[in-house]
Motif scaffolding. Sequence first.
Motif, PDB file in Angstrom:
ATOM      1  N   ASP A  41       0.827  -1.200   0.000  1.00  0.00           N
ATOM      2  CA  ASP A  41       0.000   0.000   0.000  1.00  0.00           C
ATOM      3  C   ASP A  41       0.866   1.257   0.000  1.00  0.00           C
ATOM      4  OD1 ASP A  41      -2.333   1.568   0.191  1.00  0.00           O
ATOM      5  OD2 ASP A  41      -2.258   1.546   2.390  1.00  0.00           O
ATOM      6  N   ALA A  45       0.963   4.000  -2.857  1.00  0.00           N
ATOM      7  CA  ALA A  45       0.725   5.409  -2.505  1.00  0.00           C
ATOM      8  C   ALA A  45       1.836   6.284  -3.079  1.00  0.00           C
ATOM      9  CB  ALA A  45       0.652   5.564  -0.983  1.00  0.00           C
ATOM     10  N   ASP A  88       0.684   6.976   3.606  1.00  0.00           N
ATOM     11  CA  ASP A  88       0.494   5.685   4.276  1.00  0.00           C
ATOM     12  C   ASP A  88       1.259   5.598   5.594  1.00  0.00           C
ATOM     13  OD1 ASP A  88      -0.728   3.150   4.453  1.00  0.00           O
ATOM     14  OD2 ASP A  88       1.046   2.147   3.648  1.00  0.00           O
ATOM     15  N   SER A 142      -7.530   2.639   1.914  1.00  0.00           N
ATOM     16  CA  SER A 142      -6.122   2.403   2.229  1.00  0.00           C
ATOM     17  C   SER A 142      -5.339   3.708   2.109  1.00  0.00           C
ATOM     18  CB  SER A 142      -5.560   1.395   1.234  1.00  0.00           C
ATOM     19  OG  SER A 142      -5.550   1.979  -0.048  1.00  0.00           O
ATOM     20  N   SER A 144      -3.004   4.275  -0.112  1.00  0.00           N
ATOM     21  CA  SER A 144      -2.933   4.640  -1.534  1.00  0.00           C
ATOM     22  C   SER A 144      -4.288   5.165  -2.012  1.00  0.00           C
ATOM     23  CB  SER A 144      -2.467   3.456  -2.380  1.00  0.00           C
ATOM     24  OG  SER A 144      -3.263   2.320  -2.145  1.00  0.00           O
ATOM     25  N   ALA A 165      -4.530   2.262  -6.681  1.00  0.00           N
ATOM     26  CA  ALA A 165      -5.115   2.392  -5.334  1.00  0.00           C
ATOM     27  C   ALA A 165      -5.846   1.107  -4.943  1.00  0.00           C
ATOM     28  CB  ALA A 165      -6.050   3.593  -5.289  1.00  0.00           C
ATOM     29  N   GLY A 168      -3.239  -1.257  -3.813  1.00  0.00           N
ATOM     30  CA  GLY A 168      -2.829  -0.913  -2.448  1.00  0.00           C
ATOM     31  C   GLY A 168      -3.812  -1.424  -1.412  1.00  0.00           C
ATOM     32  N   ALA A 169      -5.110  -1.244  -1.693  1.00  0.00           N
ATOM     33  CA  ALA A 169      -6.145  -1.711  -0.756  1.00  0.00           C
ATOM     34  C   ALA A 169      -6.092  -3.236  -0.623  1.00  0.00           C
ATOM     35  CB  ALA A 169      -7.521  -1.271  -1.237  1.00  0.00           C
ATOM     36  N   ASP A 172      -3.235  -4.253   1.553  1.00  0.00           N
ATOM     37  CA  ASP A 172      -3.548  -4.073   2.973  1.00  0.00           C
ATOM     38  C   ASP A 172      -4.696  -4.997   3.422  1.00  0.00           C
ATOM     39  OD1 ASP A 172      -1.622  -2.337   3.767  1.00  0.00           O
ATOM     40  OD2 ASP A 172      -2.936  -0.625   4.161  1.00  0.00           O
ATOM     41  N   GLN A 174      -7.801  -5.288   2.491  1.00  0.00           N
ATOM     42  CA  GLN A 174      -9.049  -4.588   2.791  1.00  0.00           C
ATOM     43  C   GLN A 174     -10.268  -5.220   2.113  1.00  0.00           C
ATOM     44  OE1 GLN A 174      -8.430  -0.284   2.278  1.00  0.00           O
ATOM     45  NE2 GLN A 174      -7.689  -0.313   4.382  1.00  0.00           N
ATOM     46  N   ASN A 186     -13.354   2.488  -0.820  1.00  0.00           N
ATOM     47  CA  ASN A 186     -12.672   1.704  -1.861  1.00  0.00           C
ATOM     48  C   ASN A 186     -13.606   1.410  -3.027  1.00  0.00           C
ATOM     49  OD1 ASN A 186     -10.003   1.325  -0.899  1.00  0.00           O
ATOM     50  ND2 ASN A 186     -10.728  -0.195   0.590  1.00  0.00           N
ATOM     51  N   ALA A 311      -0.240  -6.668  -5.877  1.00  0.00           N
ATOM     52  CA  ALA A 311       0.082  -6.243  -4.521  1.00  0.00           C
ATOM     53  C   ALA A 311       1.242  -7.058  -3.950  1.00  0.00           C
ATOM     54  CB  ALA A 311      -1.143  -6.370  -3.616  1.00  0.00           C
TER      55      ALA A 311
END
Length: 484
Positions: A41, A45, A88, A142, A144, A165, A168-169, A172, A174, A186, A311
Motif C-alpha cells: 500500500d 501510494a 500511508d 487504504s 494509496s 489504489a 494498495g487496498a 492491505d 481490505q 474503496n 500487490a
Amino acid sequence: MTLDDEHTRGFFNSVSMASEAILDSARKDELIHVYSHLDADGIAAAGIIAKALNRLDARFRIRITQWLDEKSLDEIIAEKPHTVIFTDLGTEYVAQLRRKAPEIKVIALDHHQVEERPAEVSDGSIYVNPHLFSIDGSRDISGSGVVYFVAKSMDPVNVDLAPIAIVGALGDLQDKYDQRMLGGLNRKIVDDAVDAGLLTVEKDLIFFGRETRPIHKALASTTSPYIPEISGAEDKSLAFLASLGIKPKEDDKWRALRDLSEDEKKKLCSALANHMLARGLHYEISNLIGHVYTLTREEPWTPTRDGREFAVLLNAAGRMGKPGLGIAICTGDRGSALEDAISILEEYRWTINKYLGWITEKPERLKELENIYLVYGEDFIDEKIIGAVSSILSTNLPNPEKPLIAYAKAKDGEILKFSARTTDAVASRGVNLGKIMQIAAGKCLGKGGGHDVAAGAQVPVENVDAFIKLVNELVGKALAGETF
Ligand SMILES: [Mn+2]
C-alpha cells in the motif's frame, strides 16, 4: 455508509485542502519530500503521488521507510524540504515535525489509527485520514486510496491511477466485505477504475491469474491461502490436480481456472479444504471464491494483471530492498522494470515458502498461548518479511479465534519486530490489535500501532517476555469486554 454523509463530506473536504496545498507547492516550484511506507500500500501510494507530481513537473524526492521515529524526523529536517508529504504513514508525527521545524509545510495522507484527533489542525499542517472522520481506515480505504483521492482532486486525469489504489487496498487486505469484496470508499475507487475501462470485477476462484495461467501455476503462485506442499511447488500442484481427475490441458493447450466447469471448481475447492484440514489448518471453502480484480490494460500472464498478485509484487519489491522498482511499476514502467520485478517476486515467494516450511516443519514453532498464537522467527526469518509471513499464516490457523503474533530479530539484535494479525470476526468482538500493540509496547519501552486487524511493534530484546505476556493479557481482556 453513503458517500454524501457528513463524515464523508468532511473527509473529502480535507482531500481538497491537501490537493490545494500540494498544487500550491508545485506552482511555487518548492522542493517536495515524500515519505511513504514500505509495504504494497505504501509503495502504491508513493507511485500515485509520484505520477501526479510528475504530471505537474514538480520537484520532488521519495523515500520509503518501514517506520518513522524521532531520528527520522531529524533527518527530514536536516534536508530542509519546503514541503513534506507523508503517505500511508506519519499522522502521529506531523505535530512533532511542525514543532521542531515550523517552516516546513506538512501534509499527511494516511489511514492508520490515531490515538486522538490531532489538536492543531489549524497550524498549517494538513491531515487526510479517514479515522478523523469516523471512517474505518482498516477496511474502507487504504493509504494509496487516500492519495488517489488527493491526486484526482489535483487533476481529474489522475483517475487512471485508480487501479493502483485498488492494488494498495488489496495489499492491505481490505477485501473484507462479503465474498472478499472491496467496500466503503474503496468501492468508489473501483467504480472509477471500471468506468475508465481499466478494471473488471468478477466473482470466481481467487487464485492468481485465473484467466491467463495454467491451473497448476495459479494454485502454486497463490499464497493467500497458503496451501502447504502446493504453494510454490508447481509439480506437486500438477499431481494434486491429477489426483482429482482435473485435466490440466485441453487439446494440448493449458487450461486456466476460468475454463473449469462448475463441478470441477467445486471438486477443487473441497479437495483443497480437505488438504488443509488434514494438515491441521482451518480454511473456509467460501474464502476461496470471491471478487477478482483484473487490471484489463495489463498484459495477460504478467503479475500486474491480477490486483492481488500485483500487490504481492509490490510487497516483494519493498521487502527485498527494491522499493524504487515497485514505484516505477506503479508509475507505468514496464519492460525491463517489470522483468526485474518478476525475478524479485520469484525470490520473495521462494523466501516466504522457505519460512512457512520452517514454521510448519516443527509444530512447536507455532505456539498456542491462552489467547494468542505465537511464532518466533529467531534468526531465521527476516524482520522485513515477518509481516507477510504472519498475514499468510493468520488466514489458516487451527483456531481462527486467536490472533497471531509473529516476531523476529531486527538486524542490530537489540530490538525485536512484532507483527500481529487477526480476523474481522475477532476485531468485531472488541480486539483492536493496533491499540493493544501500542499500549503493550509503550509499557515495554518500545512502540507499536497499526490497524485493528493488522498491527506491529518493536520492543527491546530484554522486555520481550513481558511484552508477550501483556499482549496475551490484553487480548483476553478485550475478549472479555474489559476496557484498558
Ligand atoms: Mn496502508
